[in-house]
Write a protein that holds these residues in place. Structure first.
Motif, short mmCIF file in Angstrom:
data_model
loop_
_atom_site.label_atom_id
_atom_site.label_comp_id
_atom_site.label_asym_id
_atom_site.label_seq_id
_atom_site.Cartn_x
_atom_site.Cartn_y
_atom_site.Cartn_z
N PHE A 21 7.19 -0.21 -7.60
CA PHE A 21 5.95 0.20 -8.28
C PHE A 21 5.15 -1.02 -8.72
N THR A 22 5.84 -2.03 -9.21
CA THR A 22 5.17 -3.25 -9.66
C THR A 22 4.50 -3.98 -8.50
N VAL A 23 5.22 -4.15 -7.40
CA VAL A 23 4.65 -4.86 -6.25
C VAL A 23 3.49 -4.07 -5.64
N LEU A 24 3.65 -2.76 -5.51
CA LEU A 24 2.57 -1.95 -4.95
C LEU A 24 1.33 -1.98 -5.85
N GLY A 25 1.55 -2.06 -7.15
CA GLY A 25 0.41 -2.18 -8.05
C GLY A 25 -0.32 -3.49 -7.87
N THR A 26 0.42 -4.52 -7.49
CA THR A 26 -0.18 -5.85 -7.30
C THR A 26 -0.90 -5.98 -5.97
N VAL A 27 -0.25 -5.55 -4.88
CA VAL A 27 -0.83 -5.77 -3.56
C VAL A 27 -1.72 -4.63 -3.08
N PHE A 28 -1.55 -3.44 -3.70
CA PHE A 28 -2.26 -2.25 -3.19
C PHE A 28 -3.02 -1.51 -4.29
N ASN A 29 -2.91 -2.02 -5.53
CA ASN A 29 -3.54 -1.39 -6.69
C ASN A 29 -3.10 0.07 -6.84
N TYR A 30 -1.82 0.30 -6.53
CA TYR A 30 -1.25 1.64 -6.62
C TYR A 30 -0.77 1.91 -8.04
N PRO A 31 -1.02 3.08 -8.63
CA PRO A 31 -1.60 4.28 -8.02
C PRO A 31 -3.10 4.44 -8.23
N ASP A 32 -3.75 3.48 -8.92
CA ASP A 32 -5.18 3.62 -9.21
C ASP A 32 -6.01 3.74 -7.94
N ILE A 33 -5.54 3.12 -6.85
CA ILE A 33 -6.32 3.15 -5.61
C ILE A 33 -6.52 4.57 -5.09
N LEU A 34 -5.64 5.49 -5.48
CA LEU A 34 -5.73 6.86 -4.98
C LEU A 34 -6.97 7.58 -5.51
N ALA A 35 -7.61 7.02 -6.52
CA ALA A 35 -8.84 7.61 -7.04
C ALA A 35 -10.07 7.12 -6.26
N PRO A 37 -12.43 6.31 -2.71
CA PRO A 37 -12.74 7.05 -1.49
C PRO A 37 -11.70 6.80 -0.41
N VAL A 38 -11.50 7.77 0.45
CA VAL A 38 -10.48 7.68 1.49
C VAL A 38 -10.66 6.44 2.35
N GLU A 39 -11.90 6.13 2.70
CA GLU A 39 -12.15 4.96 3.53
C GLU A 39 -11.63 3.69 2.88
N ASP A 40 -11.82 3.58 1.55
CA ASP A 40 -11.37 2.39 0.83
C ASP A 40 -9.84 2.34 0.74
N ILE A 41 -9.22 3.50 0.55
CA ILE A 41 -7.75 3.54 0.49
C ILE A 41 -7.15 3.07 1.80
N LEU A 42 -7.67 3.61 2.90
CA LEU A 42 -7.12 3.26 4.21
C LEU A 42 -7.43 1.82 4.60
N ALA A 43 -8.59 1.33 4.19
CA ALA A 43 -8.92 -0.08 4.46
C ALA A 43 -7.97 -1.00 3.71
N ALA A 44 -7.69 -0.68 2.44
CA ALA A 44 -6.75 -1.49 1.65
C ALA A 44 -5.34 -1.40 2.24
N PHE A 45 -4.99 -0.22 2.75
CA PHE A 45 -3.68 -0.05 3.38
C PHE A 45 -3.57 -0.94 4.61
N ARG A 46 -4.59 -0.94 5.46
CA ARG A 46 -4.55 -1.78 6.67
C ARG A 46 -4.47 -3.26 6.32
N ALA A 47 -5.14 -3.65 5.24
CA ALA A 47 -5.17 -5.07 4.86
C ALA A 47 -3.80 -5.57 4.41
N HIS A 48 -2.96 -4.68 3.90
CA HIS A 48 -1.64 -5.10 3.40
C HIS A 48 -0.55 -4.17 3.94
N GLN A 49 -0.72 -3.75 5.19
CA GLN A 49 0.12 -2.67 5.71
C GLN A 49 1.61 -3.00 5.69
#
Length: 238
Positions: A21-35, A37-49
């Motif tokens: 949870f800590t690492v995902l919050g750092t590299v993926f801004n999880y879980p706040d990123i889920l709020a 837009p979908v395009e931004d979530i998937l773009a951030a996912f691809r950037a740190h897949q």
């Protein structure tokens, strides 16, 4: 499932969950990123897949550990509540694994399609992600996960809270269960629910580690966990 193995799995699950949870919050801004837009979530996912997939896999593993944990904890008591707690704990593990597994198994494909130059393919990727997020994430992994996790915690407290530790243990577990259960209100966007749920899981992690330590202490001092045996006929403690 010996007491030592149960305790080891409790600590391992708590450590892995919090680390992921800590690492995902750092590299993926999880879980706040889920709020976002979908395009931004998937773009951030691809950037740190690579990192995102790996750490969600760690969370899947940590969730899966609660199936054997439920069985091991179930051996601490013959209380009727514990007989219910075992299948509830296993169910909690299953729904969380199902909910989290979408990230390493499904989202890479959705993210790839969403980046397509073909508008139809890109739209299908976004729609598929939203559908999976709504059903596997919000409904199964989160709502059912919160409900079953809180229920398992309360059932364990009813079964062993009175003899395995002092009142602080029951209070800690009870407060964490209530805050975790509050997470079912997240889709309604009730103010403070997300933060309360986060605090609940932090407290719950502490409670899991405390449970592990108490199991080890009782196992060493008594040669194995024990509890008062209640007479079914007279209702007396023997």
């Amino acid at each position: 499932m010996t007491p030592k193995l149960t305790a080891a799995l409790l600590i391992t699950a708590a450590v892995l969950t919090n680390a992921a949870f800590t690492v995902l919050g750092t590299v993926f801004n999880y879980p706040d990123i889920l709020a976002e837009p979908v395009e931004d979530i998937l773009a951030a996912f691809r950037a740190h897949q690579t990192a995102v997939v790996a750490w969600f896999a760690v969370m899947v593993l940590a969730s899966a550990l609660f199936a054997p944990i439920a069985v091991g904890v179930g051996r601490l008591s013959t209380h009727p509540a514990m007989r219910v707690a075992v299948p509830v704990g296993i169910a909690a593990a299953v729904v969380q694994v199902v909910g989290l597994a979408r990230w390493p198994l499904l989202v890479p494909g959705f993210a790839h399609d969403a980046a397509s130059t073909d508008p139809a393919v890109a739209a299908a990727g976004r729609d598929s992600f939203e559908l999976a997020h709504r059903i596997l994430g919000t409904l199964v992994g989160e709502t059912l996960g919160y409900l079953l996790t809180a229920a398992w915690t309360v059932l364990v407290l009813v079964a062993v809270g009175g003899w395995i530790a002092r009142r602080w243990f029951t209070v800690l577990g009870g407060v964490s269960a209530v805050l975790i259960l509050g997470g079912v209100l997240t889709p309604l966007q009730v103010p403070g629910v997300d933060f309360g749920n986060f605090v609940g899981y932090v407290l719950w992690s502490v409670w899991l580690v405390a449970l592990a330590i108490l199991i080890l202490r009782r196992s060493r001092s008594r040669g194995g966990p024990s509890e008062p045996v209640r007479s079914a006929a007279a209702g007396t403690v023997t």
